[in-house]
Design a protein around this motif. Structure first.
Motif, PDB file in Angstrom:
ATOM      1  N   ASP A   7       0.811  -1.218   0.000  1.00  0.00           N
ATOM      2  CA  ASP A   7       0.000   0.000   0.000  1.00  0.00           C
ATOM      3  C   ASP A   7       0.845   1.269   0.000  1.00  0.00           C
ATOM      4  N   LEU A   8       2.161   1.153  -0.208  1.00  0.00           N
ATOM      5  CA  LEU A   8       3.013   2.327  -0.065  1.00  0.00           C
ATOM      6  C   LEU A   8       3.363   2.982  -1.401  1.00  0.00           C
ATOM      7  N   VAL A   9       3.500   4.313  -1.332  1.00  0.00           N
ATOM      8  CA  VAL A   9       3.945   5.120  -2.463  1.00  0.00           C
ATOM      9  C   VAL A   9       5.234   5.799  -2.018  1.00  0.00           C
ATOM     10  N   HIS A  10       6.266   5.738  -2.850  1.00  0.00           N
ATOM     11  CA  HIS A  10       7.569   6.323  -2.527  1.00  0.00           C
ATOM     12  C   HIS A  10       7.842   7.469  -3.491  1.00  0.00           C
ATOM     13  N   LEU A  11       8.155   8.645  -2.948  1.00  0.00           N
ATOM     14  CA  LEU A  11       8.476   9.819  -3.752  1.00  0.00           C
ATOM     15  C   LEU A  11       9.921  10.196  -3.479  1.00  0.00           C
ATOM     16  N   ARG A  12      10.708  10.326  -4.542  1.00  0.00           N
ATOM     17  CA  ARG A  12      12.124  10.644  -4.393  1.00  0.00           C
ATOM     18  C   ARG A  12      12.368  12.069  -4.854  1.00  0.00           C
ATOM     19  N   GLU A  13      13.186  12.790  -4.113  1.00  0.00           N
ATOM     20  CA  GLU A  13      13.580  14.156  -4.456  1.00  0.00           C
ATOM     21  C   GLU A  13      14.599  14.090  -5.590  1.00  0.00           C
ATOM     22  N   THR A  14      14.318  14.732  -6.706  1.00  0.00           N
ATOM     23  CA  THR A  14      15.206  14.699  -7.863  1.00  0.00           C
ATOM     24  C   THR A  14      16.581  15.260  -7.539  1.00  0.00           C
ATOM     25  N   ALA A  16      18.003  15.442  -4.626  1.00  0.00           N
ATOM     26  CA  ALA A  16      18.644  14.684  -3.543  1.00  0.00           C
ATOM     27  C   ALA A  16      18.095  13.254  -3.588  1.00  0.00           C
ATOM     28  N   PRO A  17      18.590  12.430  -4.508  1.00  0.00           N
ATOM     29  CA  PRO A  17      18.028  11.093  -4.714  1.00  0.00           C
ATOM     30  C   PRO A  17      17.983  10.220  -3.461  1.00  0.00           C
ATOM     31  N   GLY A  18      18.788  10.531  -2.463  1.00  0.00           N
ATOM     32  CA  GLY A  18      18.763   9.766  -1.225  1.00  0.00           C
ATOM     33  C   GLY A  18      17.588  10.123  -0.327  1.00  0.00           C
ATOM     34  N   THR A  19      16.888  11.214  -0.656  1.00  0.00           N
ATOM     35  CA  THR A  19      15.732  11.648   0.132  1.00  0.00           C
ATOM     36  C   THR A  19      14.468  11.029  -0.465  1.00  0.00           C
ATOM     37  N   VAL A  20      13.810  10.185   0.320  1.00  0.00           N
ATOM     38  CA  VAL A  20      12.592   9.516  -0.138  1.00  0.00           C
ATOM     39  C   VAL A  20      11.493   9.750   0.891  1.00  0.00           C
ATOM     40  N   VAL A  21      10.335  10.160   0.418  1.00  0.00           N
ATOM     41  CA  VAL A  21       9.162  10.336   1.270  1.00  0.00           C
ATOM     42  C   VAL A  21       8.225   9.173   0.958  1.00  0.00           C
ATOM     43  N   THR A  22       7.672   8.569   1.990  1.00  0.00           N
ATOM     44  CA  THR A  22       6.766   7.434   1.811  1.00  0.00           C
ATOM     45  C   THR A  22       5.405   7.782   2.390  1.00  0.00           C
ATOM     46  N   THR A  23       4.364   7.410   1.659  1.00  0.00           N
ATOM     47  CA  THR A  23       2.997   7.610   2.123  1.00  0.00           C
ATOM     48  C   THR A  23       2.174   6.398   1.712  1.00  0.00           C
ATOM     49  N   THR A  24       0.912   6.358   2.104  1.00  0.00           N
ATOM     50  CA  THR A  24       0.053   5.248   1.702  1.00  0.00           C
ATOM     51  C   THR A  24      -0.647   5.589   0.393  1.00  0.00           C
ATOM     52  N   ARG A  25      -1.104   4.572  -0.293  1.00  0.00           N
ATOM     53  CA  ARG A  25      -1.828   4.774  -1.549  1.00  0.00           C
ATOM     54  C   ARG A  25      -3.115   5.567  -1.301  1.00  0.00           C
ATOM     55  N   THR A  26      -3.784   5.302  -0.180  1.00  0.00           N
ATOM     56  CA  THR A  26      -5.019   6.015   0.157  1.00  0.00           C
ATOM     57  C   THR A  26      -4.752   7.511   0.317  1.00  0.00           C
ATOM     58  N   LYS A  27      -3.693   7.866   1.032  1.00  0.00           N
ATOM     59  CA  LYS A  27      -3.354   9.283   1.223  1.00  0.00           C
ATOM     60  C   LYS A  27      -2.918   9.918  -0.093  1.00  0.00           C
ATOM     61  N   TRP A  28      -2.165   9.187  -0.910  1.00  0.00           N
ATOM     62  CA  TRP A  28      -1.723   9.705  -2.208  1.00  0.00           C
ATOM     63  C   TRP A  28      -2.934   9.985  -3.099  1.00  0.00           C
ATOM     64  N   ASP A  29      -3.872   9.061  -3.139  1.00  0.00           N
ATOM     65  CA  ASP A  29      -5.072   9.255  -3.961  1.00  0.00           C
ATOM     66  C   ASP A  29      -5.882  10.458  -3.485  1.00  0.00           C
ATOM     67  N   ALA A  30      -6.001  10.643  -2.170  1.00  0.00           N
ATOM     68  CA  ALA A  30      -6.714  11.810  -1.636  1.00  0.00           C
ATOM     69  C   ALA A  30      -5.999  13.097  -2.022  1.00  0.00           C
TER      70      ALA A  30
END
Length: 75
Positions: A7-14, A16-30
Motif C-alpha cells: 500500500d506504499l507510495v515512494h516519492l524521491r527528491e530529484t 537529492a536522490p537519497g531523500t525519499v518520502v513514503t505515504t500510503t496509496r489512500t493518502k496519495w489518492d486523496a
C-alpha cells in the motif's frame, strides 16, 4: 515516484536522490484528488482570490468538458 506491491507510495527528491518520502496509496489518492479539484491552486496563484481548477473532478465513467482554448478558463 514508485508504487510498491503493498500500500506504499515512494516519492524521491530529484535534487537529492537519497531523500525519499513514503505515504500510503489512500493518502496519495486523496492528495491527487485535491490537486485536481484545485484545493491547492491558491498556493500557486497568490493574487487569485479563490482556488479554481482547469481540470474539474468528474465522477468515475464521466468525461470532463472539452474546452476549445485557454480562453475558456476565464473566471
Amino acid at each position: 515516484m514508485a508504487f510498491d506491491p503493498g500500500d506504499l507510495v515512494h516519492l524521491r527528491e530529484t535534487d537529492a536522490p537519497g531523500t525519499v518520502v513514503t505515504t500510503t496509496r489512500t493518502k496519495w489518492d486523496a492528495f491527487t484528488q485535491g490537486v485536481r479539484a484545485g484545493e491547492f491552486d491558491h498556493f500557486a496563484e497568490p493574487d487569485h482570490p479563490e482556488p479554481r481548477s482547469p481540470h474539474p473532478v468528474t465522477a468515475p465513467g464521466e468525461h470532463p468538458p472539452v474546452r476549445e482554448s485557454d480562453d475558456d478558463l476565464s473566471p
